[in-house]
Design an enzyme around this catalytic site. Structure first.
Site, PDB file in Angstrom:
ATOM      1  N   CYS A   1       5.281  -0.896   0.585  1.00 52.70           N
ATOM      2  CA  CYS A   1       5.603  -2.108   1.353  1.00 52.70           C
ATOM      3  C   CYS A   1       4.650  -3.240   0.972  1.00 52.70           C
ATOM      4  O   CYS A   1       3.430  -3.097   1.066  1.00 52.70           O
ATOM      5  CB  CYS A   1       5.499  -1.825   2.847  1.00 52.70           C
TER       6      CYS A   1
ATOM      7  N   TYR B   1      15.924  -9.813   0.091  1.00 47.35           N
ATOM      8  CA  TYR B   1      15.273  -8.615   0.601  1.00 47.35           C
ATOM      9  C   TYR B   1      16.299  -7.527   0.920  1.00 47.35           C
ATOM     10  O   TYR B   1      16.101  -6.358   0.589  1.00 47.35           O
ATOM     11  CB  TYR B   1      14.468  -8.971   1.853  1.00 47.35           C
TER      12      TYR B   1
ATOM     13  N   GLU C   1       9.141  -3.675  -4.652  1.00 55.00           N
ATOM     14  CA  GLU C   1       8.380  -4.714  -3.955  1.00 55.00           C
ATOM     15  C   GLU C   1       7.015  -4.844  -4.625  1.00 55.00           C
ATOM     16  O   GLU C   1       6.309  -3.849  -4.797  1.00 55.00           O
ATOM     17  CB  GLU C   1       8.204  -4.356  -2.482  1.00 55.00           C
TER      18      GLU C   1
ATOM     19  N   ASP D   1       8.070   5.431   3.700  1.00 53.47           N
ATOM     20  CA  ASP D   1       8.950   4.412   3.117  1.00 53.47           C
ATOM     21  C   ASP D   1       9.596   5.000   1.864  1.00 53.47           C
ATOM     22  O   ASP D   1       8.910   5.262   0.871  1.00 53.47           O
ATOM     23  CB  ASP D   1       8.158   3.150   2.768  1.00 53.47           C
TER      24      ASP D   1
ATOM     25  N   TYR E   1      10.061   1.056  -3.243  1.00 56.77           N
ATOM     26  CA  TYR E   1       8.701   1.418  -2.850  1.00 56.77           C
ATOM     27  C   TYR E   1       7.952   2.142  -3.960  1.00 56.77           C
ATOM     28  O   TYR E   1       6.870   2.682  -3.728  1.00 56.77           O
ATOM     29  CB  TYR E   1       8.733   2.283  -1.589  1.00 56.77           C
TER      30      TYR E   1
ATOM     31  N   CYS F   1       2.161  -1.887   8.590  1.00 55.44           N
ATOM     32  CA  CYS F   1       1.538  -1.714   7.281  1.00 55.44           C
ATOM     33  C   CYS F   1       1.603  -0.238   6.942  1.00 55.44           C
ATOM     34  O   CYS F   1       0.876   0.565   7.531  1.00 55.44           O
ATOM     35  CB  CYS F   1       0.095  -2.200   7.278  1.00 55.44           C
TER      36      CYS F   1
ATOM     37  N   CYS G   1     -11.820   5.835  -7.376  1.00 57.17           N
ATOM     38  CA  CYS G   1     -11.467   5.541  -8.759  1.00 57.17           C
ATOM     39  C   CYS G   1     -12.688   4.939  -9.447  1.00 57.17           C
ATOM     40  O   CYS G   1     -13.120   3.836  -9.096  1.00 57.17           O
ATOM     41  CB  CYS G   1     -10.295   4.565  -8.805  1.00 57.17           C
TER      42      CYS G   1
END
Length: 216
Positions: free
Chosen positions: A54, A85, A97, A131, A136, A199, A208
């Site tokens: 998202c 959208y 997205e 999602d 996504y 969110c 990382c």
């Protein structure tokens, strides 16, 4: 075929929605910084597109980073020109997205990539958490062989760290930058306008080890 199907397969050119020749309406300026979304941008600035699920939560990860001039959300990596959208969510445009990050000279792309890798799960294919759908999928789109080589190197580095933590291989789409289509105005900087808004972003918790260590 329903407009809001949850698809795990990209549409072929003969299946994709036709789109339109003109861009859809969007915001002119960034809600947080006031900078113009579409430019002009500072001389020497560069752009990268990140797909992390998202785009509301993904954009918030980048707009306040040192050296990032402006961010915007939109659609990339598909077939349909100037999609809406609702069309992207149908799974019939092929787009994911994305957040467009415009960053200034002196910023290390590796620092932005560290934020990208650490703040979502790049092993999930056509989904991010709850999602589900092609829109996504994880993706990075850049310009030129040098940037592509850097992304591939960081993918290998982070992929090994994920493997050691028990995760499957990375599924992130890595490619030269395709056309970017701005999303509608209400999507731009959504979580700055709606701090309690949804969110769905969630990382793996695996660090990382690339870049110089700017804060996420």
């Amino acid at each position: 075929m329903g407009l809001f199907r949850r698809s795990s397969a990209l549409p072929g050119a003969n299946e994709a929605l036709p789109g339109r020749s003109e861009p859809i309406a969007t915001a002119q300026t960034h809600f947080v910084s006031g900078h113009f979304l579409a430019g002009p941008h500072p001389e020497g600035s560069k752009q990268v597109l990140f797909g992390m699920g998202c785009f509301w939560g993904a954009e918030r990860k980048f707009w306040s980073l040192p050296g990032v001039y402006v961010t915007a959300v939109g659609y990339a990596g598909g077939v349909t020109p100037n999609p809406t959208y609702e069309e992207v969510c149908s799974g019939l445009t092929g787009h994911t997205e994305v957040v467009q990050v415009v960053y200034q000279k002196g910023v290390d792309l590796a620092d932005l990539l560290r934020v990208f890798w650490e703040n979502h799960d790049p092993t999930q294919g056509m989904r991010q958490g709850n999602d589900i759908g092609t829109q996504y999928r994880s993706a990075v789109y850049v310009s030129g062989e040098a940037e592509l080589a850097l992304i591939e190197a960081t993918r290998r580095t982070y992929g090994e760290a994920l493997r050691l933590a028990g995760y499957p291989p990375i599924t992130t789409e890595i490619a030269d930058r395709p056309p970017f289509y701005f999303a509608e105005a209400y999507h731009q900087q959504y979580l700055a306008k709606n701090p309690a808004g949804y969110c769905g972003l969630g990382g793996t918790g695996v660090s990382c080890a690339i870049g110089t260590g700017i804060a996420a």
